[in-house]
Design a protein around this motif. Sequence first.
Motif, PDB file in Angstrom:
ATOM      1  N   ASP A 130     -12.425  -4.362  -0.804  1.00  0.00           N
ATOM      2  CA  ASP A 130     -12.943  -3.112  -1.362  1.00  0.00           C
ATOM      3  C   ASP A 130     -11.776  -2.278  -1.888  1.00  0.00           C
ATOM      4  O   ASP A 130     -10.984  -1.738  -1.109  1.00  0.00           O
ATOM      5  CB  ASP A 130     -13.707  -2.342  -0.278  1.00  0.00           C
ATOM      6  CG  ASP A 130     -14.407  -1.097  -0.818  1.00  0.00           C
ATOM      7  OD1 ASP A 130     -14.059  -0.649  -1.929  1.00  0.00           O
ATOM      8  OD2 ASP A 130     -15.287  -0.567  -0.120  1.00  0.00           O
ATOM      9  N   VAL A 131     -11.649  -2.180  -3.190  1.00  0.00           N
ATOM     10  CA  VAL A 131     -10.482  -1.515  -3.781  1.00  0.00           C
ATOM     11  C   VAL A 131     -10.454  -0.031  -3.482  1.00  0.00           C
ATOM     12  O   VAL A 131      -9.407   0.616  -3.586  1.00  0.00           O
ATOM     13  CB  VAL A 131     -10.441  -1.738  -5.311  1.00  0.00           C
ATOM     14  CG1 VAL A 131     -10.263  -3.203  -5.628  1.00  0.00           C
ATOM     15  CG2 VAL A 131     -11.700  -1.180  -5.978  1.00  0.00           C
ATOM     16  N   ARG A 132     -11.587   0.536  -3.098  1.00  0.00           N
ATOM     17  CA  ARG A 132     -11.603   1.968  -2.803  1.00  0.00           C
ATOM     18  C   ARG A 132     -10.704   2.290  -1.614  1.00  0.00           C
ATOM     19  O   ARG A 132     -10.034   3.322  -1.602  1.00  0.00           O
ATOM     20  CB  ARG A 132     -13.035   2.435  -2.529  1.00  0.00           C
ATOM     21  CG  ARG A 132     -13.953   2.391  -3.752  1.00  0.00           C
ATOM     22  CD  ARG A 132     -15.379   2.691  -3.363  1.00  0.00           C
ATOM     23  NE  ARG A 132     -15.896   1.688  -2.430  1.00  0.00           N
ATOM     24  CZ  ARG A 132     -17.100   1.748  -1.863  1.00  0.00           C
ATOM     25  NH1 ARG A 132     -17.910   2.761  -2.145  1.00  0.00           N
ATOM     26  NH2 ARG A 132     -17.510   0.803  -1.030  1.00  0.00           N
ATOM     27  N   VAL A 133     -10.694   1.402  -0.625  1.00  0.00           N
ATOM     28  CA  VAL A 133      -9.831   1.608   0.546  1.00  0.00           C
ATOM     29  C   VAL A 133      -8.371   1.547   0.125  1.00  0.00           C
ATOM     30  O   VAL A 133      -7.560   2.416   0.477  1.00  0.00           O
ATOM     31  CB  VAL A 133     -10.135   0.556   1.633  1.00  0.00           C
ATOM     32  CG1 VAL A 133      -9.148   0.688   2.793  1.00  0.00           C
ATOM     33  CG2 VAL A 133     -11.572   0.696   2.119  1.00  0.00           C
ATOM     34  N   HIS A 134      -8.014   0.523  -0.652  1.00  0.00           N
ATOM     35  CA  HIS A 134      -6.617   0.353  -1.058  1.00  0.00           C
ATOM     36  C   HIS A 134      -6.176   1.492  -1.968  1.00  0.00           C
ATOM     37  O   HIS A 134      -5.049   1.989  -1.860  1.00  0.00           O
ATOM     38  CB  HIS A 134      -6.431  -0.983  -1.775  1.00  0.00           C
ATOM     39  CG  HIS A 134      -7.027  -2.130  -1.026  1.00  0.00           C
ATOM     40  ND1 HIS A 134      -7.581  -3.224  -1.640  1.00  0.00           N
ATOM     41  CD2 HIS A 134      -7.177  -2.334   0.308  1.00  0.00           C
ATOM     42  CE1 HIS A 134      -8.041  -4.057  -0.726  1.00  0.00           C
ATOM     43  NE2 HIS A 134      -7.811  -3.540   0.456  1.00  0.00           N
ATOM     44  N   ARG A 135      -7.071   1.914  -2.860  1.00  0.00           N
ATOM     45  CA  ARG A 135      -6.719   2.996  -3.771  1.00  0.00           C
ATOM     46  C   ARG A 135      -6.446   4.288  -2.984  1.00  0.00           C
ATOM     47  O   ARG A 135      -5.494   5.009  -3.274  1.00  0.00           O
ATOM     48  CB  ARG A 135      -7.843   3.231  -4.779  1.00  0.00           C
ATOM     49  CG  ARG A 135      -7.507   4.267  -5.848  1.00  0.00           C
ATOM     50  CD  ARG A 135      -8.670   4.504  -6.789  1.00  0.00           C
ATOM     51  NE  ARG A 135      -9.060   3.283  -7.475  1.00  0.00           N
ATOM     52  CZ  ARG A 135     -10.264   2.723  -7.384  1.00  0.00           C
ATOM     53  NH1 ARG A 135     -11.186   3.273  -6.610  1.00  0.00           N
ATOM     54  NH2 ARG A 135     -10.542   1.620  -8.043  1.00  0.00           N
ATOM     55  N   ARG A 136      -7.262   4.525  -1.981  1.00  0.00           N
ATOM     56  CA  ARG A 136      -7.065   5.755  -1.212  1.00  0.00           C
ATOM     57  C   ARG A 136      -5.769   5.709  -0.418  1.00  0.00           C
ATOM     58  O   ARG A 136      -5.040   6.701  -0.333  1.00  0.00           O
ATOM     59  CB  ARG A 136      -8.255   5.970  -0.268  1.00  0.00           C
ATOM     60  CG  ARG A 136      -8.280   7.357   0.347  1.00  0.00           C
ATOM     61  CD  ARG A 136      -9.638   7.715   0.856  1.00  0.00           C
ATOM     62  NE  ARG A 136      -9.684   9.099   1.290  1.00  0.00           N
ATOM     63  CZ  ARG A 136     -10.735   9.663   1.853  1.00  0.00           C
ATOM     64  NH1 ARG A 136     -11.848   8.971   2.011  1.00  0.00           N
ATOM     65  NH2 ARG A 136     -10.702  10.927   2.242  1.00  0.00           N
ATOM     66  N   ASP A 144       0.819  -1.203   0.000  1.00  0.00           N
ATOM     67  CA  ASP A 144       0.000   0.000   0.000  1.00  0.00           C
ATOM     68  C   ASP A 144       0.860   1.263   0.000  1.00  0.00           C
ATOM     69  O   ASP A 144       0.351   2.360  -0.175  1.00  0.00           O
ATOM     70  CB  ASP A 144      -0.949   0.020   1.206  1.00  0.00           C
ATOM     71  CG  ASP A 144      -0.217  -0.166   2.529  1.00  0.00           C
ATOM     72  OD1 ASP A 144       0.900  -0.738   2.511  1.00  0.00           O
ATOM     73  OD2 ASP A 144      -0.749   0.245   3.567  1.00  0.00           O
ATOM     74  N   PRO A 192     -13.906   3.116   6.573  1.00  0.00           N
ATOM     75  CA  PRO A 192     -14.890   2.143   6.054  1.00  0.00           C
ATOM     76  C   PRO A 192     -14.698   0.726   6.578  1.00  0.00           C
ATOM     77  O   PRO A 192     -15.682  -0.015   6.727  1.00  0.00           O
ATOM     78  CB  PRO A 192     -14.669   2.217   4.534  1.00  0.00           C
ATOM     79  CG  PRO A 192     -14.126   3.579   4.287  1.00  0.00           C
ATOM     80  CD  PRO A 192     -13.262   3.863   5.473  1.00  0.00           C
ATOM     81  N   GLU A 249      -2.941   6.280  -2.805  1.00  0.00           N
ATOM     82  CA  GLU A 249      -2.852   7.677  -3.214  1.00  0.00           C
ATOM     83  C   GLU A 249      -2.196   8.539  -2.140  1.00  0.00           C
ATOM     84  O   GLU A 249      -1.567   9.557  -2.443  1.00  0.00           O
ATOM     85  CB  GLU A 249      -4.252   8.215  -3.522  1.00  0.00           C
ATOM     86  CG  GLU A 249      -4.857   7.651  -4.812  1.00  0.00           C
ATOM     87  CD  GLU A 249      -6.330   7.999  -4.962  1.00  0.00           C
ATOM     88  OE1 GLU A 249      -6.918   8.526  -3.984  1.00  0.00           O
ATOM     89  OE2 GLU A 249      -6.881   7.727  -6.041  1.00  0.00           O
ATOM     90  N   ALA A 298      -9.505   7.219   5.343  1.00  0.00           N
ATOM     91  CA  ALA A 298      -9.253   6.098   4.433  1.00  0.00           C
ATOM     92  C   ALA A 298      -9.571   4.758   5.082  1.00  0.00           C
ATOM     93  O   ALA A 298     -10.108   3.852   4.432  1.00  0.00           O
ATOM     94  CB  ALA A 298      -7.801   6.127   3.966  1.00  0.00           C
TER      95      ALA A 298
END
Length: 415
Positions: free
Chosen positions: A351-357, A62, A340, A360, A337
């Motif tokens: 949930d890819v949104r967590v990993h993406r954030r 990450d 959730p 980033e 981040a």
Amino acid sequence: MRERGRRRRLLGLGARTGGAMIRSRLGGQADWRTLGEALFEGLSELKGPAMKLAQFMAQWDDLLPPDLADELARLQCQAEPMPWPRIREVLVAQYGELDRLFTDIETAPFASASMGQVHRATTREGVRVVLKVQYPGLPEVLESDLAQVRYMMRLGRWLKVPQVRLDALFEELAQSLRGELDYHAEARALARYRRRYADRDWLVIPEPLESLCGPHVLAMRHVAGTPLRELEVASDDLRQRLAMHLADWLTEELFTHGELHADPHAGNFASDAEGRLIVYDLGAVIPVPPARLKAMLALLDAALDQDPMAMDTALRRLGGRQGEGAPLALYRESAEAIAPLFASGPQDFSDVRVHRRLRELSPRVWAAMDRLQPPADTLLLSRTLNGHYWNLVRLGARLDMHERSRPLLKWARSD
């Protein structure tokens, strides 16, 4: 001559890594894919402490640049095995004539890693076993390799990490690696864990075979299983059951026994035909004092409260966060981040949104490293927990972390 060649290769890989870090730090473009390929090829052949360090880094996917993380992850399961004749030398040195004890030893390794590789065998009594064989000469090269790793870690100065913190990090790494060479200690750990969890019908710890264990070979009764890294296509029911077992086991390890399995790469865990969780490797087990657990939970508590000032206070109490100017905005976004995953009810770890954030945020984390300064004496613990987290991600776990964390946070707040 061989040692000098090894040193040159390690220094060359270190120089390439340093160059990429410096270019990135100065705002330039680094070819992380090419660097990752070079590290995979070089470290896969050299093995030892430097490869182990790269495996540690691979579990920070990450934070690492994606191309570099992808290549380093290959070291977890695709490392080049050592040729059988050299492995056989180690076995003969421990056992003498192999035919006296075994009717068969598979010359192709069942698994290969940084410090040794595993071969299946059958004893004269018909017992199916696995032999974890330490690479020949590893104790002799360990200190030399560690010296090169210490040199490469000086690159951390480019991230404005104080030397005293780098030294503490190195000592933690060195102690962990030296401990992994003690196969007698691992045999004792296997026996201890088998006693500890004898009444858990969902957990399997292989049995060490004391009469076949020695300083450079660890013999265990063979336990067949499907490695965790191959379970991504398994049924959802099986994956959720294993995720629950893994989470329950880690919680009991930490909060009941004050220990933690500190080598969480996916090859060390598997599922048997009955859907039980198998833990294959106990070469790295670290103590976790209650005070440290409470301090880390205080940081989580502050993050879940979305309180940047409390997060800064908690990080300072852990021994981190140096300098002036708390990165409050970074704290706030980091807390948002992870929020959730701790919402009420089962939450999806895939949930890819967590990993993406989180990914980033990683450039900003590195940019603020001169102020953040994570405490060196918790780095191995943090890296381990991160590795176990990614195992839950691989399983596509759906866990109610809100409910799981409530009693732990309550315990941490108590005197």
